[in-house]
Design a protein around this motif. Structure first.
Motif, PDB file in Angstrom:
ATOM      1  N   SER A 184     -11.539  33.163  51.584  1.00 47.89           N
ATOM      2  CA  SER A 184     -10.806  32.196  50.749  1.00 47.89           C
ATOM      3  C   SER A 184     -11.674  30.985  50.429  1.00 47.89           C
ATOM      4  O   SER A 184     -11.440  30.288  49.439  1.00 47.89           O
ATOM      5  CB  SER A 184      -9.529  31.743  51.462  1.00 47.89           C
ATOM      6  OG  SER A 184      -9.811  30.882  52.559  1.00 47.89           O
ATOM      7  N   THR A 187     -15.515  32.904  48.542  1.00 43.02           N
ATOM      8  CA  THR A 187     -15.373  33.561  47.228  1.00 43.02           C
ATOM      9  C   THR A 187     -14.839  32.614  46.162  1.00 43.02           C
ATOM     10  O   THR A 187     -14.675  33.013  45.006  1.00 43.02           O
ATOM     11  CB  THR A 187     -14.443  34.796  47.320  1.00 43.02           C
ATOM     12  OG1 THR A 187     -13.122  34.365  47.647  1.00 43.02           O
ATOM     13  CG2 THR A 187     -14.948  35.782  48.354  1.00 43.02           C
ATOM     14  N   THR A 188     -14.593  31.379  46.548  1.00 41.29           N
ATOM     15  CA  THR A 188     -14.116  30.388  45.569  1.00 41.29           C
ATOM     16  C   THR A 188     -15.081  29.212  45.445  1.00 41.29           C
ATOM     17  O   THR A 188     -14.684  28.113  45.073  1.00 41.29           O
ATOM     18  CB  THR A 188     -12.714  29.879  45.956  1.00 41.29           C
ATOM     19  OG1 THR A 188     -12.748  29.348  47.296  1.00 41.29           O
ATOM     20  CG2 THR A 188     -11.693  30.987  45.879  1.00 41.29           C
ATOM     21  N   ASP A 253      -3.639  33.667  47.403  1.00 46.28           N
ATOM     22  CA  ASP A 253      -4.498  34.149  46.321  1.00 46.28           C
ATOM     23  C   ASP A 253      -5.719  33.233  46.231  1.00 46.28           C
ATOM     24  O   ASP A 253      -5.560  32.007  46.175  1.00 46.28           O
ATOM     25  CB  ASP A 253      -3.698  34.112  45.018  1.00 46.28           C
ATOM     26  CG  ASP A 253      -4.332  34.901  43.890  1.00 46.28           C
ATOM     27  OD1 ASP A 253      -5.568  35.001  43.865  1.00 46.28           O
ATOM     28  OD2 ASP A 253      -3.594  35.392  43.022  1.00 46.28           O
ATOM     29  N   PRO A 254      -6.955  33.839  46.263  1.00 54.28           N
ATOM     30  CA  PRO A 254      -7.275  35.269  46.319  1.00 54.28           C
ATOM     31  C   PRO A 254      -7.017  35.828  47.715  1.00 54.28           C
ATOM     32  O   PRO A 254      -6.904  35.088  48.687  1.00 54.28           O
ATOM     33  CB  PRO A 254      -8.764  35.307  45.974  1.00 54.28           C
ATOM     34  CG  PRO A 254      -9.297  34.013  46.513  1.00 54.28           C
ATOM     35  CD  PRO A 254      -8.198  33.010  46.245  1.00 54.28           C
ATOM     36  N   ASN A 255      -6.961  37.151  47.784  1.00 51.01           N
ATOM     37  CA  ASN A 255      -6.642  37.826  49.028  1.00 51.01           C
ATOM     38  C   ASN A 255      -7.695  38.889  49.312  1.00 51.01           C
ATOM     39  O   ASN A 255      -8.437  39.278  48.412  1.00 51.01           O
ATOM     40  CB  ASN A 255      -5.257  38.475  48.921  1.00 51.01           C
ATOM     41  CG  ASN A 255      -4.514  38.541  50.237  1.00 51.01           C
ATOM     42  OD1 ASN A 255      -5.014  39.073  51.217  1.00 51.01           O
ATOM     43  ND2 ASN A 255      -3.295  37.994  50.247  1.00 51.01           N
ATOM     44  N   GLN A 316       1.579  41.122  42.334  1.00 60.63           N
ATOM     45  CA  GLN A 316       0.205  41.113  41.837  1.00 60.63           C
ATOM     46  C   GLN A 316      -0.574  39.988  42.515  1.00 60.63           C
ATOM     47  O   GLN A 316      -0.067  38.877  42.681  1.00 60.63           O
ATOM     48  CB  GLN A 316       0.188  40.915  40.321  1.00 60.63           C
ATOM     49  CG  GLN A 316       0.846  42.053  39.545  1.00 60.63           C
ATOM     50  CD  GLN A 316       0.135  43.375  39.760  1.00 60.63           C
ATOM     51  OE1 GLN A 316      -1.090  43.464  39.604  1.00 60.63           O
ATOM     52  NE2 GLN A 316       0.889  44.406  40.123  1.00 60.63           N
ATOM     53  N   VAL A 317      -1.788  40.270  42.915  1.00 58.36           N
ATOM     54  CA  VAL A 317      -2.624  39.265  43.563  1.00 58.36           C
ATOM     55  C   VAL A 317      -4.089  39.627  43.337  1.00 58.36           C
ATOM     56  O   VAL A 317      -4.462  40.801  43.327  1.00 58.36           O
ATOM     57  CB  VAL A 317      -2.304  39.179  45.080  1.00 58.36           C
ATOM     58  CG1 VAL A 317      -2.600  40.499  45.775  1.00 58.36           C
ATOM     59  CG2 VAL A 317      -3.057  38.030  45.735  1.00 58.36           C
ATOM     60  N   LYS A 318      -4.920  38.618  43.123  1.00 57.42           N
ATOM     61  CA  LYS A 318      -6.360  38.845  42.989  1.00 57.42           C
ATOM     62  C   LYS A 318      -6.940  39.125  44.372  1.00 57.42           C
ATOM     63  O   LYS A 318      -6.539  38.508  45.358  1.00 57.42           O
ATOM     64  CB  LYS A 318      -7.043  37.622  42.383  1.00 57.42           C
ATOM     65  CG  LYS A 318      -6.643  37.325  40.944  1.00 57.42           C
ATOM     66  CD  LYS A 318      -7.346  36.075  40.441  1.00 57.42           C
ATOM     67  CE  LYS A 318      -6.927  35.738  39.017  1.00 57.42           C
ATOM     68  NZ  LYS A 318      -7.590  34.485  38.535  1.00 57.42           N
ATOM     69  N   THR A 319      -7.884  40.069  44.415  1.00 60.38           N
ATOM     70  CA  THR A 319      -8.457  40.434  45.712  1.00 60.38           C
ATOM     71  C   THR A 319      -9.981  40.435  45.678  1.00 60.38           C
ATOM     72  O   THR A 319     -10.600  40.574  44.627  1.00 60.38           O
ATOM     73  CB  THR A 319      -7.987  41.832  46.158  1.00 60.38           C
ATOM     74  OG1 THR A 319      -8.374  42.806  45.172  1.00 60.38           O
ATOM     75  CG2 THR A 319      -6.488  41.873  46.362  1.00 60.38           C
ATOM     76  N   PHE A 320     -10.560  40.270  46.856  1.00 60.17           N
ATOM     77  CA  PHE A 320     -11.992  40.487  47.064  1.00 60.17           C
ATOM     78  C   PHE A 320     -12.127  41.543  48.155  1.00 60.17           C
ATOM     79  O   PHE A 320     -11.171  41.808  48.894  1.00 60.17           O
ATOM     80  CB  PHE A 320     -12.714  39.187  47.450  1.00 60.17           C
ATOM     81  CG  PHE A 320     -12.101  38.444  48.604  1.00 60.17           C
ATOM     82  CD1 PHE A 320     -12.458  38.738  49.924  1.00 60.17           C
ATOM     83  CD2 PHE A 320     -11.166  37.434  48.385  1.00 60.17           C
ATOM     84  CE1 PHE A 320     -11.898  38.053  50.993  1.00 60.17           C
ATOM     85  CE2 PHE A 320     -10.597  36.737  49.450  1.00 60.17           C
ATOM     86  CZ  PHE A 320     -10.969  37.049  50.761  1.00 60.17           C
ATOM     87  N   THR A 321     -13.278  42.169  48.255  1.00 58.42           N
ATOM     88  CA  THR A 321     -13.458  43.263  49.212  1.00 58.42           C
ATOM     89  C   THR A 321     -14.470  42.884  50.288  1.00 58.42           C
ATOM     90  O   THR A 321     -15.164  41.861  50.199  1.00 58.42           O
ATOM     91  CB  THR A 321     -13.942  44.545  48.523  1.00 58.42           C
ATOM     92  OG1 THR A 321     -15.324  44.389  48.154  1.00 58.42           O
ATOM     93  CG2 THR A 321     -13.105  44.851  47.287  1.00 58.42           C
TER      94      THR A 321
END
Length: 350
Positions: A184, A187-188, A253-255, A316-321
């Motif tokens: 969190s 990635t931001t 978010d992001p998740n 709906q949610v934005k994700t990173f891996t």
């Protein structure tokens, strides 16, 4: 009078002898075939070792596979199960629990079993989607009325917010929570130093570290501990459906995109003679019936058919891996290895 066999009688005798041998050989061959058929139809038993919160889904999926296998092959199969924290389950398999399959909370745990020599490298390529069978994200359980106004990762950076999350040493879900917290920030646009400071602050707000995701839910819901619980989205969905916890959950978010893998334990299936049925069960988890069962138990699907069935069922949610952090081999070492970031942060937060 002495009997002197003629050439004809000799030929007839030889023919009878050959016939007897052939008949005898045919009997041996038939017996061997019958024995092989009996062995093929002999009931088999395999052991699936998985993490705590998958139990409800597998309770529905396993009978479907057992019935399909019996119909297709004529062979009965019984799938035994073991559930617990993913980290604890991983250690149990390495220490001798003879799992035929492992359905753990993250690839990183399967890699540990691979490193122990029980699973052959390349297991990710044995099934579709790199052997990932489910997705999920991190959810926040909050108290009725959400008195602490918690909806984002930043809201956890508050000394007055008591956080409940499982122990990353024993729980796969807790490691996903940790990566969600860390990502969190990074990635931001935040630095690793900022991520370390933030995560350390959050863990200072954690009083207890339950051993797995299910126990973490019980700590928050049944024991009334904490202002917010970090857990799998599927735990929140099931708790709401059962009436155990009906307060709307939050998805920050992001998740982080939680990816649950399946793998055959090569050394054990070869020892048990169960490779064929174990591999078939792994493939069955991508079937429409299995993916539907996962969706019905709060997991996000990975197949096209499953996603069609799940349309409208998830926020709906934005994700990173995990690839944002170099993949699980790097994460295991950097974040959760001996002396890694978790150990460093835990020591500072206590």
């Amino acid at each position: 009078m002495a009997y002197h066999p003629t050439s004809l009688s000799r030929r007839l005798g030889a023919g009878l002898a050959i016939t007897a041998v052939v008949a005898g050989g045919g009997s041996v061959l038939l017996t061997s075939q019958l024995q092989a058929q009996a062995q093929a139809n002999k009931p088999q038993q395999i052991l699936l070792v998985s993490y705590a919160v998958t139990k409800a889904a597998y309770d529905q999926i396993i009978p479907l596979f057992e019935a399909e296998w019996k119909k297709k092959t004529g062979q009965s199969v019984v799938i035994k199960t073991s559930f617990g924290g993913s980290g604890s389950q991983t250690r149990a398999v390495i220490d001798g629990l003879e799992a035929d399959l492992v359905g753990l909370a993250l690839e990183g745990d399967v890699l540990k079993i691979q490193e122990a020599g029980l699973i052959e490298p390349g297991w990710q390529r044995e099934n579709p989607n790199n052997s990932i069978i489910t997705n999920s994200v991190v959810a926040f359980f909050v108290r009725p009325g959400n008195p602490k106004k918690i909806s984002s990762w930043k809201d956890l950076d508050n000394k007055s917010v008591d956080v409940v999350t499982a122990n990353p040493k024993t729980s796969g879900g807790a490691r996903w929570n940790f990566l969600g917290l860390w990502g969190s920030v990074t990635t931001t646009g935040g630095s690793e130093a900022q991520a370390r400071n933030y995560v350390t602050t959050v863990y200072k707000n954690v009083e207890v570290l339950p051993k797995d995701a299910r126990e973490a839910t019980d700590t928050f819901v049944k024991r009334g501990k904490g202002d917010v619980l970090l857990n799998y989205e599927n735990e929140a969905i099931l708790a709401k459906r059962s009436g155990e916890w009906t307060v709307p959950y939050k998805l920050p978010d992001p998740n982080v995109l939680i990816e649950g893998p399946i793998a055959v334990v090569d050394k054990n299936v070869d020892k048990h003679g169960t490779r064929k049925v174990a591999e078939a069960f792994a493939r069955f988890l991508y079937s429409p019936a299995a993916q539907k069962a996962f969706v019905n138990n709060g997991f996000r699907p990975v197949t096209a058919e499953g996603k069609t069935f799940a349309r409208g069922k998830f926020q709906q949610v934005k994700t990173f891996t995990v690839q944002e952090f170099g993949g699980w081999a790097n994460v295991n070492k950097k974040f959760f290895g001996k002396g890694g970031l978790w150990d460093q942060i835990f020591s500072k937060s206590r």
